[in-house]
Enzyme design. Structure first.
Site, PDB file in Angstrom:
ATOM      1  N   ASP A   1      -2.431 -10.676  -2.341  1.00  0.00           N
ATOM      2  CA  ASP A   1      -3.054 -10.159  -1.116  1.00  0.00           C
ATOM      3  C   ASP A   1      -4.540  -9.874  -1.370  1.00  0.00           C
ATOM      4  OD1 ASP A   1      -2.063  -8.758   1.663  1.00  0.00           O
ATOM      5  OD2 ASP A   1      -3.778  -7.693   0.788  1.00  0.00           O
TER       6      ASP A   1
ATOM      7  N   HIS B   1       0.815  -1.225   0.000  1.00  0.00           N
ATOM      8  CA  HIS B   1       0.000   0.000   0.000  1.00  0.00           C
ATOM      9  C   HIS B   1       0.849   1.277   0.000  1.00  0.00           C
ATOM     10  CE1 HIS B   1      -3.619  -2.302   0.438  1.00  0.00           C
ATOM     11  NE2 HIS B   1      -3.307  -2.762   1.634  1.00  0.00           N
TER      12      HIS B   1
ATOM     13  N   ASP C   1      -4.372 -12.997   3.296  1.00  0.00           N
ATOM     14  CA  ASP C   1      -5.540 -12.518   4.051  1.00  0.00           C
ATOM     15  C   ASP C   1      -6.855 -12.720   3.303  1.00  0.00           C
ATOM     16  OD1 ASP C   1      -4.627 -10.636   2.255  1.00  0.00           O
ATOM     17  OD2 ASP C   1      -4.655  -8.947   3.653  1.00  0.00           O
TER      18      ASP C   1
HETATM   19 ZN   LIG Z   1      -4.276  -7.216   2.666  1.00  0.00          ZN
END
Ligand SMILES: [Zn+2]
Length: 352
Positions: free
Chosen positions: A203, A167, A291
């Site tokens: 992810d 990110h 995740d």
């Molecule tokens: Zn994540």
């Protein structure tokens, strides 16, 4: 495959993050790095210490002023007295320098530390503590060392990066990420022998930082599968299917957005399309977030352990020199097994 791991990840130990104004327990915690290491040791992986890299290796991806800010933010915060008044010992912004505030005026750095805290932050949920920058640099060293090892002839190396990175952008941090480990690995491979590098981001959340770092480049292909930001999920602002790159990078960006509740039946074919998007590259970086697993508290995807193993096999079938970089994965009881299972399936497919 060898795994690069540093005990310095423990230096980033957030004790609370501010979400919609409420302080909640963080889940990007030191225990993540420990359970992954334990699973690797049980699986017989060779654990390697990272080699320290230079500031010049970080500025291939990050703005020098941004690095200086992250390095000094907590010290300045403490010197300004915020731990005593109002009682906040982590750097947490409260105002943000939106472009529309300035209009055509120059963006002038504010004086108050409380205001400077927002200069490079995209959210309030990514606290900076006393050891955060050292941990982020150690994570970057893990990624850079893994890339060096692949350039030196290893077929695949896993960088146990914590804090994660996808990110974070050239001059901003957020989403529990500070330095973009996957982008640093990709740049290192590019500066080595790889003319074109693919990044496959598994992810559960879109890697907005990675995408925007390479959005206008054709030499790094970014391909991500993630929960649809238009279903209301972080990083909210980017990650849509119609973001396909710009300028020379047109066509070198691929986003596969999945609806809430999507599991192996949707996720595995999407991973196959990501693999097709990076076929023909000279080397690969995998942003290995797990995740999207059905038990993970941070996303509504429902991928199984078998789904991650199948992703490992499909990526292994590409036969590319590969750097795996740890991203998310927050359910401590399943995190280690998911990572090791994905890597084992990759190795089985790719061969010794
Ligand atoms: Zn994540």
């Amino acid at each position: 495959m060898p795994a690069v791991w540093s005990e310095s990840h423990r230096l980033h130990d957030p004790h609370g993050e501010v979400w919609v104004g409420v302080t909640i327990p963080p889940d990007e915690v030191p225990a993540r790095g420990e359970v992954i290491r334990a699973a690797l040791v049980t699986a017989g992986a060779r654990i390697v210490e990272p080699t320290p890299h230079s500031r010049g290796d970080l500025t291939t991806v990050h703005d020098p002023d941004f690095l200086d800010h992250l390095a000094s933010a907590h010290g300045r915060w403490v010197a300004a007295g915020y731990p005593n008044n109002p009682g906040q010992d982590q750097v947490v912004p409260y105002v943000f320098p939106l472009p529309q505030i300035f209009g055509s005026l120059p963006r002038r750095l504010p004086v108050a530390e409380s205001a400077r805290a927002g200069w490079y932050a995209m959210d309030t949920t990514t606290p900076v503590g006393p050891g955060t920058y050292a941990a982020a640099v150690a994570a970057a060293d893990c990624a850079l060392t893994a890339a060096d090892m692949v350039l030196a002839g290893e077929r695949a190396v896993y960088a146990v990066c914590r804090p994660p990175g996808h990110h974070a952008g050239r001059d901003f941090y957020g989403g529990a990420c500070f330095l973009n480990n996957a982008a640093l690995a990709a740049e290192q491979l590019r500066r080595g022998s790889a003319a074109r590098v693919g990044i496959v981001d598994l992810d559960a959340h879109h890697g907005n930082g990675t995408q925007m770092l390479f959005y206008e480049r054709s030499d790094v292909v970014y391909a991500s599968v993630h929960i649809d930001p238009d279903a209301g999920w972080f990083p909210h602002f980017v990650g849509r299917a119609d973001e396909t790159g710009a300028g020379p990078g047109q066509g070198a960006n691929r986003n596969e957005s999945l609806p809430e509740g999507a599991g192996d039946a949707e996720w595995v074919p999407a991973v196959g399309r990501l693999c097709a998007a990076v076929a023909g590259c000279d080397a690969l970086v995998v942003s290995l977030g797990v995740d999207g697993h059905v038990d993970d508290p941070e996303s509504p995807l429902r991928v199984s352990a078998a789904g991650y193993a199948e992703a490992g096999r499909r990526i292994g079938a590409l036969g590319l020199p590969t750097v795996f970089v740890q991203e998310g994965g927050y359910e401590l009881s399943t995190l280690g097994g998911l990572v090791v299972g994905t890597l084992a399936a990759f190795e089985e497919e790719m061969g010794p």
